[in-house]
Scaffold this active site. Structure first.
Site, PDB file in Angstrom:
ATOM      1  N   HIS A 187     -42.139  10.784  -0.463  1.00 41.88           N
ATOM      2  CA  HIS A 187     -42.481  12.083  -1.044  1.00 41.88           C
ATOM      3  C   HIS A 187     -42.086  11.994  -2.513  1.00 41.88           C
ATOM      4  N   GLU A 227     -34.707   9.752  10.685  1.00 42.89           N
ATOM      5  CA  GLU A 227     -33.930  10.140   9.493  1.00 42.89           C
ATOM      6  C   GLU A 227     -33.297  11.524   9.613  1.00 42.89           C
ATOM      7  N   TYR A 245     -34.694  14.364  10.795  1.00 47.69           N
ATOM      8  CA  TYR A 245     -35.586  15.533  10.697  1.00 47.69           C
ATOM      9  C   TYR A 245     -35.831  16.122  12.102  1.00 47.69           C
ATOM     10  N   ARG A 301     -42.656   7.250  13.589  1.00 52.08           N
ATOM     11  CA  ARG A 301     -41.440   6.695  12.962  1.00 52.08           C
ATOM     12  C   ARG A 301     -40.257   7.078  13.843  1.00 52.08           C
ATOM     13  N   HIS A 319     -30.115  11.304   7.162  1.00 47.83           N
ATOM     14  CA  HIS A 319     -29.710  11.516   5.767  1.00 47.83           C
ATOM     15  C   HIS A 319     -28.223  11.848   5.653  1.00 47.83           C
ATOM     16  N   ALA A 361     -25.901  10.488   7.403  1.00 48.16           N
ATOM     17  CA  ALA A 361     -25.087   9.331   7.804  1.00 48.16           C
ATOM     18  C   ALA A 361     -24.233   8.867   6.631  1.00 48.16           C
ATOM     19  N   GLN A 406     -32.262   5.226  -8.838  1.00 49.18           N
ATOM     20  CA  GLN A 406     -32.030   6.103  -9.990  1.00 49.18           C
ATOM     21  C   GLN A 406     -33.241   6.918 -10.429  1.00 49.18           C
ATOM     22  N   CYS A 462     -36.174   7.066  -8.427  1.00 52.32           N
ATOM     23  CA  CYS A 462     -37.001   7.511  -7.293  1.00 52.32           C
ATOM     24  C   CYS A 462     -36.258   8.600  -6.529  1.00 52.32           C
ATOM     25  N   LYS A 470     -25.122  -5.414  -7.371  1.00 50.68           N
ATOM     26  CA  LYS A 470     -26.092  -5.281  -8.460  1.00 50.68           C
ATOM     27  C   LYS A 470     -26.740  -6.635  -8.772  1.00 50.68           C
ATOM     28  N   ARG A 473      -9.083  10.336 -17.208  1.00 44.72           N
ATOM     29  CA  ARG A 473      -8.363  11.434 -17.846  1.00 44.72           C
ATOM     30  C   ARG A 473      -8.723  12.779 -17.219  1.00 44.72           C
TER      31      ARG A 473
HETATM   32  C1  LIG Z   1     -21.069  -3.306 -15.433  1.00 42.65           C
HETATM   33  C2  LIG Z   1     -22.253  -2.485 -15.795  1.00 42.65           C
HETATM   34  C3  LIG Z   1     -22.964  -1.852 -14.809  1.00 42.65           C
HETATM   35  C4  LIG Z   1     -24.070  -1.091 -15.126  1.00 42.65           C
HETATM   36  N1  LIG Z   1     -24.775  -0.517 -14.124  1.00 42.65           N
HETATM   37  C5  LIG Z   1     -25.873   0.183 -14.417  1.00 42.65           C
HETATM   38  C6  LIG Z   1     -26.649   0.755 -13.396  1.00 42.65           C
HETATM   39  O1  LIG Z   1     -26.352   0.614 -12.198  1.00 42.65           O
HETATM   40  N2  LIG Z   1     -27.736   1.460 -13.743  1.00 42.65           N
HETATM   41  C7  LIG Z   1     -28.104   1.643 -15.045  1.00 42.65           C
HETATM   42  O2  LIG Z   1     -29.109   2.287 -15.300  1.00 42.65           O
HETATM   43  N3  LIG Z   1     -27.388   1.116 -16.041  1.00 42.65           N
HETATM   44  C8  LIG Z   1     -26.281   0.403 -15.760  1.00 42.65           C
HETATM   45  N4  LIG Z   1     -25.540  -0.132 -16.771  1.00 42.65           N
HETATM   46  C9  LIG Z   1     -25.852   0.257 -18.159  1.00 42.65           C
HETATM   47  C10 LIG Z   1     -27.002  -0.504 -18.767  1.00 42.65           C
HETATM   48  O3  LIG Z   1     -26.837  -1.888 -18.608  1.00 42.65           O
HETATM   49  C11 LIG Z   1     -27.087  -0.110 -20.233  1.00 42.65           C
HETATM   50  O4  LIG Z   1     -27.222   1.281 -20.341  1.00 42.65           O
HETATM   51  C12 LIG Z   1     -28.277  -0.765 -20.874  1.00 42.65           C
HETATM   52  O5  LIG Z   1     -28.124  -2.149 -20.844  1.00 42.65           O
HETATM   53  C13 LIG Z   1     -28.466  -0.307 -22.323  1.00 42.65           C
HETATM   54  O6  LIG Z   1     -29.597  -0.974 -22.801  1.00 42.65           O
HETATM   55  P1  LIG Z   1     -29.893  -1.235 -24.330  1.00 42.65           P
HETATM   56  O7  LIG Z   1     -31.057  -2.145 -24.349  1.00 42.65           O
HETATM   57  O8  LIG Z   1     -30.003   0.052 -25.034  1.00 42.65           O
HETATM   58  O9  LIG Z   1     -28.620  -1.964 -24.927  1.00 42.65           O
HETATM   59  P2  LIG Z   1     -27.817  -3.280 -24.547  1.00 42.65           P
HETATM   60  O10 LIG Z   1     -27.940  -3.589 -23.123  1.00 42.65           O
HETATM   61  O11 LIG Z   1     -26.478  -3.068 -25.140  1.00 42.65           O
HETATM   62  O12 LIG Z   1     -28.567  -4.431 -25.346  1.00 42.65           O
HETATM   63  C14 LIG Z   1     -28.541  -4.524 -26.741  1.00 42.65           C
HETATM   64  C15 LIG Z   1     -28.845  -5.952 -27.187  1.00 42.65           C
HETATM   65  O13 LIG Z   1     -29.051  -5.957 -28.574  1.00 42.65           O
HETATM   66  C16 LIG Z   1     -28.504  -7.161 -29.118  1.00 42.65           C
HETATM   67  N5  LIG Z   1     -28.263  -6.951 -30.554  1.00 42.65           N
HETATM   68  C17 LIG Z   1     -27.459  -6.043 -31.143  1.00 42.65           C
HETATM   69  N6  LIG Z   1     -27.571  -6.137 -32.500  1.00 42.65           N
HETATM   70  C18 LIG Z   1     -28.454  -7.125 -32.756  1.00 42.65           C
HETATM   71  C19 LIG Z   1     -28.999  -7.690 -33.944  1.00 42.65           C
HETATM   72  N7  LIG Z   1     -28.673  -7.252 -35.154  1.00 42.65           N
HETATM   73  N8  LIG Z   1     -29.884  -8.700 -33.833  1.00 42.65           N
HETATM   74  C20 LIG Z   1     -30.260  -9.157 -32.640  1.00 42.65           C
HETATM   75  N9  LIG Z   1     -29.782  -8.659 -31.472  1.00 42.65           N
HETATM   76  C21 LIG Z   1     -28.908  -7.652 -31.530  1.00 42.65           C
HETATM   77  C22 LIG Z   1     -27.247  -7.354 -28.283  1.00 42.65           C
HETATM   78  O14 LIG Z   1     -26.813  -8.705 -28.313  1.00 42.65           O
HETATM   79  C23 LIG Z   1     -27.726  -6.930 -26.889  1.00 42.65           C
HETATM   80  O15 LIG Z   1     -28.232  -8.029 -26.161  1.00 42.65           O
HETATM   81  C24 LIG Z   1     -24.450  -0.938 -16.483  1.00 42.65           C
HETATM   82  C25 LIG Z   1     -23.742  -1.575 -17.494  1.00 42.65           C
HETATM   83  C26 LIG Z   1     -22.657  -2.358 -17.159  1.00 42.65           C
HETATM   84  C27 LIG Z   1     -21.910  -3.057 -18.246  1.00 42.65           C
HETATM   85  C1  LIG Z   2     -38.457   8.838  -3.411  1.00 41.24           C
HETATM   86  C2  LIG Z   2     -38.458   8.575  -1.935  1.00 41.24           C
HETATM   87  C3  LIG Z   2     -39.044   9.490  -1.076  1.00 41.24           C
HETATM   88  C4  LIG Z   2     -39.078   9.252   0.300  1.00 41.24           C
HETATM   89  N1  LIG Z   2     -39.735  10.125   1.110  1.00 41.24           N
HETATM   90  C5  LIG Z   2     -39.901   9.829   2.420  1.00 41.24           C
HETATM   91  C6  LIG Z   2     -40.690  10.658   3.244  1.00 41.24           C
HETATM   92  O1  LIG Z   2     -41.281  11.658   2.810  1.00 41.24           O
HETATM   93  N2  LIG Z   2     -40.821  10.301   4.552  1.00 41.24           N
HETATM   94  C7  LIG Z   2     -40.211   9.193   5.070  1.00 41.24           C
HETATM   95  O2  LIG Z   2     -40.381   8.899   6.251  1.00 41.24           O
HETATM   96  N3  LIG Z   2     -39.448   8.396   4.309  1.00 41.24           N
HETATM   97  C8  LIG Z   2     -39.288   8.682   2.996  1.00 41.24           C
HETATM   98  N4  LIG Z   2     -38.556   7.835   2.197  1.00 41.24           N
HETATM   99  C9  LIG Z   2     -37.919   6.637   2.790  1.00 41.24           C
HETATM  100  C10 LIG Z   2     -38.840   5.408   2.686  1.00 41.24           C
HETATM  101  O3  LIG Z   2     -39.957   5.541   3.537  1.00 41.24           O
HETATM  102  C11 LIG Z   2     -38.095   4.121   3.070  1.00 41.24           C
HETATM  103  O4  LIG Z   2     -37.622   4.226   4.375  1.00 41.24           O
HETATM  104  C12 LIG Z   2     -36.921   3.815   2.159  1.00 41.24           C
HETATM  105  O5  LIG Z   2     -37.285   3.984   0.809  1.00 41.24           O
HETATM  106  C13 LIG Z   2     -36.404   2.400   2.361  1.00 41.24           C
HETATM  107  O6  LIG Z   2     -37.427   1.467   2.252  1.00 41.24           O
HETATM  108  P1  LIG Z   2     -37.661   0.579   0.914  1.00 41.24           P
HETATM  109  O7  LIG Z   2     -36.419  -0.234   0.716  1.00 41.24           O
HETATM  110  O8  LIG Z   2     -38.874  -0.249   1.243  1.00 41.24           O
HETATM  111  O9  LIG Z   2     -37.870   1.540  -0.184  1.00 41.24           O
HETATM  112  C14 LIG Z   2     -38.487   8.083   0.829  1.00 41.24           C
HETATM  113  C15 LIG Z   2     -37.882   7.177  -0.037  1.00 41.24           C
HETATM  114  C16 LIG Z   2     -37.862   7.403  -1.399  1.00 41.24           C
HETATM  115  C17 LIG Z   2     -37.241   6.388  -2.306  1.00 41.24           C
HETATM  116  S1  SF4 Z   3     -38.149   1.996  -6.878  1.00 43.30           S
HETATM  117 FE1  SF4 Z   3     -36.438   0.570  -6.750  1.00 43.30          FE
HETATM  118  S2  SF4 Z   3     -36.078  -0.117  -8.846  1.00 43.30           S
HETATM  119 FE2  SF4 Z   3     -37.397   1.665  -8.951  1.00 43.30          FE
HETATM  120  S3  SF4 Z   3     -35.958   3.359  -9.257  1.00 43.30           S
HETATM  121 FE3  SF4 Z   3     -36.312   3.238  -7.069  1.00 43.30          FE
HETATM  122  S4  SF4 Z   3     -34.729   1.887  -6.293  1.00 43.30           S
HETATM  123 FE4  SF4 Z   3     -34.740   1.636  -8.550  1.00 43.30          FE
END
Ligand SMILES: Cc1cc2nc3c(=O)[nH]c(=O)nc-3n(C[C@H](O)[C@H](O)[C@H](O)COP(=O)(O)OP(=O)(O)OC[C@H]3O[C@@H](n4cnc5c(N)ncnc54)[C@H](O)[C@@H]3O)c2cc1C
Ligand SMILES: Cc1cc2nc3c(=O)[nH]c(=O)nc-3n(C[C@H](O)[C@H](O)[C@H](O)COP(=O)(O)O)c2cc1C
Ligand code: SF4
Length: 672
Positions: A28, A166, A168, A216, A254, A256, A341, A343, A424, A563
């Site tokens: 959905h 799930e 429902y 399902r 959901h 769980a 994030q 979806c 990750k 903090r």
């Molecule tokens: C441990 C960890 C976990 C994370 N988990 C998530 C997550 O689960 N989901 C999520 O959405 N985000 C996550 N993030 C955050 C995400 O990685 C950052 O928000 C994202 O990488 C930012 O992207 P950016 O391209 O803006 O900058 P950056 O990733 O900081 O990249 C900038 C690049 O520019 C280059 N650069 C800088 N100045 C210059 C220059 N003058 N010339 C050439 N190159 C230059 C640097 O070397 C760097 O490679 C995580 C980050 C970390 C550290």
């Molecule tokens: C944005 C989103 C919406 C979903 N909506 C439904 C839904 O309406 N009905 C359903 O049975 N499952 C729904 N699901 C679950 C998916 O069908 C699926 O079980 C789940 O994403 C895991 O499979 P995947 O790893 O292939 O994505 C939804 C999942 C996502 C991410």
């Molecule tokens: S579809 Fe997969 S990669 Fe795209 S936002 Fe959803 S979980 Fe992340």
């Protein structure tokens, strides 16, 4: 190059044949309710059909008003609802695909006051107590499912999926925890299962024999007093007898408290569940969840766990998944990284779904594939983090001539660090995808090159500053003490982890660092490890298939400090934050809020909490205290009047995540 013979083989359902074994799982997306939804869904699904998917299932659509998940959620309840569906079925058929409508009655998961359920028991994830359905209302609900199926047939669908899992409505009837009726619809397992069977029979009777009916079925409830495997087998056999064509697997309600689709779940980590039903029915079975590469899909089919695989999010990430696999180009697939994030988090926030790694998802009408530029420009992108990678590849795909400068010796930026966090690892796939795209699109990549203002101004028509972020160093007495390390140094392996560690800052990166430090090596396979860690009864004989979680302690003593008050881990991922918190709790990480940092010295980290001064006797202190934008180049170029743009962390360090960074890069490139 792998060949995917099982995945690409047709599936004969008797009255119709599916061209391959890939089902696009129901999602959905929020477009169902949008005023321009039909047009957008038509483009969205048609692109997936064109991309080779064997059978598409739509997002859940309610059969009546009570069954709507939200008050304004879409229904297919009478003839007047049909016109919204016609463009979708037409577009999918024109693209050579097949599509089923999912019928989903939310029961007590409905987010409105008119919710209904087998018994008047509120769910832990909604604030509304449902009304217990009367016997007459149960009969009309069954009739509504059948009517919706008939309407779906009139709207041109090739079949329907009955949502029975799930947590429902149908699933609620199956489970004694929430079905406490003592009439013919509750009590023993066969009475609790009755509604599922009656709905299936009524649907089949309404649509005739030559229409796909998928059920399902929840095989793992993962909730207290949930179902067991023997019960599921009996129900599956009854569904087959009722005329169901395929059984899709449902994993976890959901509510769980075990991850079911997040990155903590290993790839293909639930196909063993579908396998348990294999010898008990003769209709095809569909395995689900975290099947995100053609290799894992092929393995599941070849090992006999299932007859078909469901891919939901992987088809948000890449509509051409199947065609790329068929063309032996699986290395070019944009892989779903299970972050949720853009979806699921979006849907929970009331926004249309999209995809972190593919911001075009669900915006296909806004950005048609054919949107090539009329005037190729010379574009410089500074920084190969997610923002720069996305901008460079999107601009190049539109026909611009792009040069990408990166200071370090590899692409990825902070994302490259993130891929080292347990859970990750999938981020590696995104970098692999971008690497191949840069190559394929002919982007001029200059690694180990710190871009300078002088070499850019005048040489390029557009300059994109994607220079990202650097860690913020907090102002604490003793911050230069040798025990203090930065998170990049620790996560990149430049310094060894200590034994007793304090992490300053409990945002997303602090939590990830705690996950990294508390992880233990396991001899078990990823799936067996997951089953043990989270407490799943793999025999599926206990109610809900629950066992005791048994996460292994790491042997390190870890404090995660913040903090402010409240829960740590308020970083990206609203639907996944609880998983990180549960992981840290199960691993014995100490979580402290309302902390004031006093000083760092040889004794450790001195803090004040609730007016009490404490010395944490740690041998390592990891700084995860936020980030600052890297703006030197931006400051110089914007002052000179050059055609310069700023995206990602370079624009706003505090709130940046990869979703925002990638979307900003993409959006900017689409405007060039
Ligand atoms: C441990 C960890 C976990 C994370 N988990 C998530 C997550 O689960 N989901 C999520 O959405 N985000 C996550 N993030 C955050 C995400 O990685 C950052 O928000 C994202 O990488 C930012 O992207 P950016 O391209 O803006 O900058 P950056 O990733 O900081 O990249 C900038 C690049 O520019 C280059 N650069 C800088 N100045 C210059 C220059 N003058 N010339 C050439 N190159 C230059 C640097 O070397 C760097 O490679 C995580 C980050 C970390 C550290
Ligand atoms: C944005 C989103 C919406 C979903 N909506 C439904 C839904 O309406 N009905 C359903 O049975 N499952 C729904 N699901 C679950 C998916 O069908 C699926 O079980 C789940 O994403 C895991 O499979 P995947 O790893 O292939 O994505 C939804 C999942 C996502 C991410
Ligand atoms: S579809 Fe997969 S990669 Fe795209 S936002 Fe959803 S979980 Fe992340």
């Amino acid at each position: 190059m792998p060949t995917f013979t099982q995945l690409l083989s047709p599936l004969d359902l008797g009255f119709t044949t599916l061209k391959n074994r890939v089902l696009m799982g129901s999602m959905h997306t929020g477009l169902e309710e949008a005023p321009d939804g039909p047009e957008r869904m038509a483009a969205f699904y048609a692109e997936r059909a064109k991309g080779g998917v064997g059978l598409i299932v739509t997002g859940g659509i309610a059969p009546n008003a009570a069954g709507r998940i939200y008050e304004d959620a879409a229904m297919l309840a009478d003839e007047s609802d049909i016109p919204r569906h016609l463009p979708i079925t037409q577009a999918v058929h024109d693209a050579g695909g097949k599509i089923c409508l999912q019928i989903l009655h939310a029961g007590r998961y409905a987010y409105h006051t008119a919710s209904v359920a087998p018994s008047a028991i509120a769910s832990p994830i909604t604030p509304f107590t449902p009304h217990a359905l009367s016997v007459e209302e149960i009969a009309s609900t069954i009739a509504d499912f059948a009517k919706t199926a008939k309407l779906a047939q009139s709207a041109g669908y090739d079949g329907v999926e009955i949502m029975g899992s799930e947590g429902y409505l149908i699933n609620q009837f199956l489970c004694s925890h929430v079905n406490q009726r003592d009439d013919e619809w509750g009590g023993d397992a066969s009475r609790r299962q009755r509604i599922a069977v009656e709905i299936s029979k009524a649907v089949r009777a309404a649509v005739g024999p030559n229409f796909i009916v998928i059920f399902r079925l929840s095989l793992l409830d993962l909730v207290q007093d949930g179902g067991t495997l023997p019960e599921a087998i009996i129900l599956a056999q009854a569904l087959e007898a009722a005329g169901v064509s395929l059984i899709n697997t449902g994993i976890g309600w959901h509510e769980a408290r075990i991850p079911t689709i997040a990155a903590a779940v290993p790839r293909g980590g639930f196909s063993w569940v579908t396998r348990k039903l294999k010898d008990h029915v003769s209709i095809p079975l569909i395995a689900v969840n975290r099947i995100n590469t053609p290799e894992i899909a092929e393995h599941i089919l070849a090992s006999g766990d299932a007859d078909m695989v469901s891919l939901a999010r992987p088809l948000l990430a890449d509509p051409d998944f199947v065609n790329k696999a068929a063309a032996k180009n699986s290395h070019l697939i944009n892989t779903c990284i299970a972050c949720n994030q853009a979806c699921l988090d979006h849907v929970f926030e009331g926004k249309a779904a999209s995809c972190l790694v593919n911001p075009r998802a669900c915006r296909e009408t806004e950005f048609p594939q054919t949107a090539k530029t009329q005037q190729a420009k010379r574009i410089a992108v500074i920084g190969a983090g997610p923002a720069g990678l996305s901008c460079a590849t999107a601009a190049a795909s539109r026909g611009h001539k792009v040069t990408l400068f990166e200071a370090s010796d590899a692409i990825g930026g902070q994302f490259g660090i993130a891929q080292r966090i347990p859970g990750k690892e999938e981020f590696t796939e995104t970098l692999r995808y971008y690497r191949n795209q840069l190559d394929y699109l002919g982007v001029n990549v200059k690694l180990n090159h710190v871009a300078k203002a002088l070499e850019l101004a005048g040489e390029f028509d557009e300059i994109v500053i994607a220079s990202g972020v650097k860690p913020r160093v907090p102002n604490i007495d003793g911050i230069t003490h040798p025990s203090v390390v930065s998170y990049p140094a620790l996560l990149r392996g430049e310094v060894k982890p200590g034994k007793k560690i304090a992490i300053i800052g409990a945002g997303g990166i602090g939590v990830d660092t705690a996950v990294f430090l508390s992880e233990t090596h396991s001899e078990l396979s990823p799936t067996d490890n997951f089953i043990r860690d989270w407490g799943i009864d793999a025999s599926m004989k206990s109610a809900g298939s629950l066992a005791k979680p048994a996460m292994q302690p790491s042997g390190r003593e870890i404090w995660l400090l913040k903090r402010s008050k409240g829960k740590p881990g308020s970083g990206p991922g609203k639907t996944t934050g609880w998983i990180h918190r549960a992981t840290l709790q199960l691993r014995g990480v100490n979580l402290l809020g309302s902390v004031e940092y006093l000083k760092i010295d040889d004794a450790g980290l001195h803090i004040k909490q609730n007016n009490e001064e404490i010395c944490l006797e740690v041998d390592q202190i990891v700084l995860c205290a936020g980030q600052e934008s890297v703006t030197t180049l931006w400051d110089e170029l914007s002052a000179s009047g050059a055609p310069v743009h700023r995206i990602g962390g370079a624009l706003l360090a505090g709130e940046v995540d990869a979703k925002r960074a990638i979307a900003e890069g993409f959006n900017l490139a689409m405007g060039f």
